[in-house]
Design an enzyme around this catalytic site. Sequence first.
Site, PDB file in Angstrom:
ATOM      1  N   SER A  84       0.760  -1.213   0.055  1.00 32.86           N
ATOM      2  CA  SER A  84      -0.086   0.112  -0.135  1.00 32.86           C
ATOM      3  C   SER A  84       0.633   1.244  -0.018  1.00 32.86           C
ATOM      4  O   SER A  84       1.815   1.170   0.132  1.00 32.86           O
ATOM      5  CB  SER A  84      -1.152  -0.469   0.965  1.00 32.86           C
ATOM      6  N   LYS A 140      -4.324  -6.735   3.140  1.00 25.32           N
ATOM      7  CA  LYS A 140      -4.484  -5.472   2.158  1.00 25.32           C
ATOM      8  C   LYS A 140      -5.557  -5.101   1.622  1.00 25.32           C
ATOM      9  O   LYS A 140      -6.102  -3.954   1.905  1.00 25.32           O
ATOM     10  CB  LYS A 140      -3.724  -5.883   1.394  1.00 25.32           C
ATOM     11  N   HIS A 186      -8.038  -3.277   5.036  1.00 26.76           N
ATOM     12  CA  HIS A 186      -6.895  -1.805   4.354  1.00 26.76           C
ATOM     13  C   HIS A 186      -7.749  -1.245   3.394  1.00 26.76           C
ATOM     14  O   HIS A 186      -8.068   0.291   3.960  1.00 26.76           O
ATOM     15  CB  HIS A 186      -5.627  -2.125   4.466  1.00 26.76           C
ATOM     16  N   ASN A 187      -7.926  -1.445   2.634  1.00 25.50           N
ATOM     17  CA  ASN A 187      -8.470  -1.179   1.215  1.00 25.50           C
ATOM     18  C   ASN A 187     -10.031  -0.785   2.045  1.00 25.50           C
ATOM     19  O   ASN A 187     -11.018   0.678   1.985  1.00 25.50           O
ATOM     20  CB  ASN A 187      -8.508  -1.529   0.410  1.00 25.50           C
ATOM     21  N   GLU A 191     -10.149   2.713   3.587  1.00 28.32           N
ATOM     22  CA  GLU A 191      -9.914   3.112   3.129  1.00 28.32           C
ATOM     23  C   GLU A 191     -10.922   3.518   2.518  1.00 28.32           C
ATOM     24  O   GLU A 191     -11.022   5.162   3.077  1.00 28.32           O
ATOM     25  CB  GLU A 191      -9.445   2.340   1.527  1.00 28.32           C
TER      26      GLU A 191
END
Length: 482
Positions: free
Chosen positions: A133, A187, A190-191, A194
């Site tokens: 990232s 990940k 994480h997105n 986000e």
Amino acid sequence: ATATIGLTGLAVMGRNLARNIARNGHTIAVHNRTAAKMTALVEEFSDEAREGGGELVGSESLEDFVASIQQPRTILVMVKAGEPTDAVIDELVPLLDEGDIVVDAGNAHFTDTLRRQQALEEKGLHFVGMGVSGGEEGALNGPSIMVGGSEHAYENLGPVMESIAAVVDGTPCSTHVGPDGAGHFVKMVHNGIEYADMQLIAESFDLLRTVGGLEPAEIADVFDEWNRGDLESFLIEMTADVLRHTDAETGKPFVDVVLDQAEQKGTGRWTVQSALDLGVPITGIAEATFARSLSGHAEQRAAAREMFSTTSEEHTVEVDRDVFVDQVRAALYASKVVAYAQGFDQIAAGAEEHGWDIDLGSIATIWRGGCIIRAQFLDRIKEAYAEEPDLTTLLTTPYFADAVKDGVDAWRDVVATAAQAGVPIPAFASSLSYFDGLRRGRLPAALIQGLRDNFGAHTYQRVDRDGSFHTTWAGDRTEQEA
Ligand code: 6PG
């Protein structure tokens, strides 16, 4: 063979990652399907690589590329997720030797990573799914790196990744998350976070403008101010930057000339799909994802605007501007706490489901720098997990509980004001409902159980004794133990 690592796929992310690796003292083999990109990279950045003690070794063919890497080879694949990744792996595999490590550094779906890992393991190869990232800038100057793969793979790959990752308080933002799909799973979440972060920011902007009456440039100042407090983060800082920008052509605020339909490549959608499978209520992330899809339904929006739009006076809500700005800040912070609590719940549930031993504190640690959601706030999450590794929910840890308690009145006011003003705030409202849902003494789920039993004899449990029960709704309404 001279290179200690290789990278194939030199689009912007791959190219920047290769430069970052080379200028941190590593000799890296580079390859691209169209050789021109490889040649350009080597020509342009060989000096930069040498200054950092590394080297770029370019090859036109995949065979030469593989031959230029020391065994056991570590090869990063940095191509588009999905079929292009499979195609490159298929070409690469026949050229490799037992013990070599193939690293997919793209935004792959973790289920693809699980599949690829199995297929390569059968061939005696190691497969790593690595979440990276930080966008283009991060790839070049220090990303946050989430590695999923075997211990052996991390022993080879880890030191290189730790040398190129962002560093916070002396700690590199790269970690061995767990085996196979664990890195890409983290990940993905994480997105998802986000998405929630950006939606909450967007709702704050809408409220400050529509209800607070502030202009984009003034809202930029507000975000600058917020960035000096608990909300300090990359996305808050960037929001000020974007809001202050004016369109060169029209002289209008940039945000007013951009079409109001948000795209997505799919990681938010995957996060929500996975959460449904795991049974984890990530309401903030889900609402953020749906808000993007609503924005894209142009025809329905046009029809509804025509049918229901009203004069702005009807929705005017009087607020004290300074008080309101501070209330929105508190609501944003409390909603953010909920979004992160939900995201970490999902990682814990994913780890349990897939048998991954994920250290949640180390995830908070590597998200402090390099990645898109980097924030001061993650220090608090790191500390919470250090104190209590198996905590039930981040919401009830002392620091966050205090933050939510302090902000809850403002949070309610903001949600109520938005509802009166007709400003859509799906992420704010759903986060508040989640909070109220968790803290409520009794939920109306009891009635839902009653209805399910009535129409489908699905049974229910009682509060006063163990067992499952059914009431003969259509008969004499006696209760039977099921
Ligand atoms: C990052 C970003 C990066 C990217 C995604 C999200 O961590 O560096 O999350 O992976 O910007 O592609 O993009 P979408 O909004 O299109 O899903």
